[in-house]
Design a protein around this motif. Sequence first.
Motif, PDB file in Angstrom:
ATOM      1  N   ALA A 178     -25.670  64.226  29.079  1.00 53.99           N
ATOM      2  CA  ALA A 178     -24.678  63.830  30.212  1.00 53.99           C
ATOM      3  C   ALA A 178     -25.329  63.139  31.296  1.00 53.99           C
ATOM      4  CB  ALA A 178     -24.117  64.913  31.182  1.00 53.99           C
ATOM      5  N   THR A 179     -24.312  61.135  31.204  1.00 53.90           N
ATOM      6  CA  THR A 179     -24.484  59.791  32.266  1.00 53.90           C
ATOM      7  C   THR A 179     -23.553  60.297  33.181  1.00 53.90           C
ATOM      8  OG1 THR A 179     -23.622  58.681  31.213  1.00 53.90           O
ATOM      9  CG2 THR A 179     -25.774  59.090  30.430  1.00 53.90           C
ATOM     10  N   ARG A 180     -24.443  60.151  34.494  1.00 55.51           N
ATOM     11  CA  ARG A 180     -23.587  59.821  35.600  1.00 55.51           C
ATOM     12  C   ARG A 180     -23.335  58.540  35.710  1.00 55.51           C
ATOM     13  NH1 ARG A 180     -24.533  57.513  40.228  1.00 55.51           N
ATOM     14  NH2 ARG A 180     -26.258  56.866  40.315  1.00 55.51           N
ATOM     15  N   TYR A 181     -21.672  58.518  36.042  1.00 52.41           N
ATOM     16  CA  TYR A 181     -20.536  56.991  36.556  1.00 52.41           C
ATOM     17  C   TYR A 181     -21.033  56.454  37.534  1.00 52.41           C
ATOM     18  CZ  TYR A 181     -17.497  58.474  32.284  1.00 52.41           C
ATOM     19  OH  TYR A 181     -17.047  59.060  30.938  1.00 52.41           O
ATOM     20  N   GLU A 182     -21.465  55.210  37.891  1.00 52.10           N
ATOM     21  CA  GLU A 182     -21.350  54.715  38.403  1.00 52.10           C
ATOM     22  C   GLU A 182     -20.111  54.444  39.491  1.00 52.10           C
ATOM     23  OE1 GLU A 182     -24.039  52.930  40.948  1.00 52.10           O
ATOM     24  OE2 GLU A 182     -25.670  54.585  40.329  1.00 52.10           O
ATOM     25  N   PHE A 215     -20.285  63.190  46.507  1.00 53.22           N
ATOM     26  CA  PHE A 215     -21.868  62.952  45.872  1.00 53.22           C
ATOM     27  C   PHE A 215     -22.247  64.231  46.320  1.00 53.22           C
ATOM     28  CE2 PHE A 215     -22.127  63.736  50.851  1.00 53.22           C
ATOM     29  CZ  PHE A 215     -20.998  63.653  50.675  1.00 53.22           C
ATOM     30  N   SER A 216     -23.460  63.957  46.366  1.00 55.52           N
ATOM     31  CA  SER A 216     -24.421  65.603  46.752  1.00 55.52           C
ATOM     32  C   SER A 216     -24.251  65.820  48.163  1.00 55.52           C
ATOM     33  CB  SER A 216     -25.836  66.167  46.022  1.00 55.52           C
ATOM     34  OG  SER A 216     -26.237  67.633  46.164  1.00 55.52           O
ATOM     35  N   ILE A 217     -23.555  66.705  48.905  1.00 59.06           N
ATOM     36  CA  ILE A 217     -24.103  67.162  50.120  1.00 59.06           C
ATOM     37  C   ILE A 217     -25.460  67.588  50.542  1.00 59.06           C
ATOM     38  CG2 ILE A 217     -22.498  68.899  50.058  1.00 59.06           C
ATOM     39  CD1 ILE A 217     -22.910  66.183  53.192  1.00 59.06           C
ATOM     40  N   ARG A 218     -25.904  68.444  49.171  1.00 56.54           N
ATOM     41  CA  ARG A 218     -26.738  69.702  48.975  1.00 56.54           C
ATOM     42  C   ARG A 218     -27.999  69.339  49.388  1.00 56.54           C
ATOM     43  NH1 ARG A 218     -26.713  74.867  48.343  1.00 56.54           N
ATOM     44  NH2 ARG A 218     -24.157  75.364  47.303  1.00 56.54           N
ATOM     45  N   GLU A 219     -28.436  67.355  49.402  1.00 52.02           N
ATOM     46  CA  GLU A 219     -29.878  66.858  50.239  1.00 52.02           C
ATOM     47  C   GLU A 219     -29.139  66.120  51.233  1.00 52.02           C
ATOM     48  OE1 GLU A 219     -30.178  63.691  47.002  1.00 52.02           O
ATOM     49  OE2 GLU A 219     -28.412  65.051  45.617  1.00 52.02           O
ATOM     50  N   ARG A 220     -30.444  67.088  51.728  1.00 54.30           N
ATOM     51  CA  ARG A 220     -30.632  66.358  53.388  1.00 54.30           C
ATOM     52  C   ARG A 220     -30.449  64.728  53.325  1.00 54.30           C
ATOM     53  NH1 ARG A 220     -32.770  69.301  57.569  1.00 54.30           N
ATOM     54  NH2 ARG A 220     -31.882  69.220  59.305  1.00 54.30           N
ATOM     55  N   GLY A 221     -29.392  64.260  54.349  1.00 51.59           N
ATOM     56  CA  GLY A 221     -29.403  63.952  54.989  1.00 51.59           C
ATOM     57  C   GLY A 221     -28.829  62.517  54.210  1.00 51.59           C
ATOM     58  N   ASN A 222     -28.350  63.154  52.595  1.00 55.04           N
ATOM     59  CA  ASN A 222     -27.700  62.115  51.534  1.00 55.04           C
ATOM     60  C   ASN A 222     -26.376  62.253  52.631  1.00 55.04           C
ATOM     61  OD1 ASN A 222     -27.819  61.486  49.272  1.00 55.04           O
ATOM     62  ND2 ASN A 222     -26.448  63.085  48.511  1.00 55.04           N
ATOM     63  N   LEU A 223     -25.191  62.364  53.020  1.00 58.11           N
ATOM     64  CA  LEU A 223     -23.973  61.498  53.800  1.00 58.11           C
ATOM     65  C   LEU A 223     -24.495  60.272  54.459  1.00 58.11           C
ATOM     66  CD1 LEU A 223     -21.150  61.498  53.670  1.00 58.11           C
ATOM     67  CD2 LEU A 223     -21.765  63.358  55.842  1.00 58.11           C
ATOM     68  N   ALA A 224     -25.260  59.933  54.955  1.00 57.04           N
ATOM     69  CA  ALA A 224     -25.594  59.064  55.682  1.00 57.04           C
ATOM     70  C   ALA A 224     -26.528  57.703  55.000  1.00 57.04           C
ATOM     71  CB  ALA A 224     -26.330  59.114  57.384  1.00 57.04           C
ATOM     72  N   THR A 232     -27.090  58.355  46.005  1.00 61.21           N
ATOM     73  CA  THR A 232     -26.172  58.259  44.536  1.00 61.21           C
ATOM     74  C   THR A 232     -25.332  59.449  44.554  1.00 61.21           C
ATOM     75  OG1 THR A 232     -28.828  58.885  44.043  1.00 61.21           O
ATOM     76  CG2 THR A 232     -26.634  58.813  42.353  1.00 61.21           C
ATOM     77  N   GLN A 233     -23.561  58.506  44.063  1.00 64.24           N
ATOM     78  CA  GLN A 233     -22.903  58.786  44.258  1.00 64.24           C
ATOM     79  C   GLN A 233     -21.339  58.337  42.810  1.00 64.24           C
ATOM     80  OE1 GLN A 233     -23.864  56.111  46.753  1.00 64.24           O
ATOM     81  NE2 GLN A 233     -23.120  55.135  45.694  1.00 64.24           N
TER      82      GLN A 233
END
Length: 242
Positions: A178-182, A215-224, A232-233
């Motif tokens: 599976a590949t992620r879309y940009e 996006f993943s909110i589980r990774e610390r600091g990812n929202l910022a 990555t989103q």
Amino acid sequence: MSLPQFKRILLKLSGEVLMGDQPFGIDTDYVAKLAEEVKAAKETGLEICLVIGGGNIFRGMAGAAKGMDRAQADYMGMLATVMNALAMQSALEKIGVETRVQSAVQMDQVCEPVIRRRAERHMEKGRIVIFAAGVGAPYFTTDSGAALRAAEMRCDALFKGTSVDGVYNADPKKDPTATRYETVGFDKVLADNLRVMDASAVALCRDNDIPIVVFSIRERGNLARVLAGEGTQTVVGNVAAA
Ligand code: UDP
């Protein structure tokens, strides 16, 4: 990819992220960490509307599958979203972020009803408005609630924080290729039934030209990081299908 500078966003968090590593319910330590993420995003000058799901507590479909009346089960799901909204409000206010909860199902002793102009006033005063109970009707989800509030609050984008880091062409948990879309177009999401949000939510965003950033909110600091264009989103928008 770098994202445009947004003034106001709607942040949708699925209920399951409030569970932390628990199998169910609300992990208050984890909610505190999420609140820090939201605070950091707000401190960049962004105006934030928040919608939180209820799947960590109750989903109407699950109740209906066990024989409950679907509408009744959905109302239970809506109440679950109010509990989550109150938990997040508590966590945000503990770290000095002013918030108001507005529920689409009126409960005067607990929070405000949804009143758009009042929500606008809260935003002007620098508060975060947490919209609870989705659209306030059964047979919908909080994704639709998020799309609706994003449109009526004139948000520049809908950020969907979940446990995966974007939209894939297949289920990445089952298919290693599976590949992620940009970026991906709304119409492709709908035509290929890609798992982003439910179709009514995607259609509402498409019709109002509100990009969805998954996006993943589980990774610390990812929202910022995502807001700074360094994360990555996947961006779902009115673009040519990728
Ligand atoms: N729900 C509803 N109408 C709405 C929003 C939510 O009936 O406008 C109910 C529905 O039963 C849903 C539950 O609330 O399953 C929890 O919301 P959701 O599944 O969207 O939560 P999430 O998956 O984001 O955690």
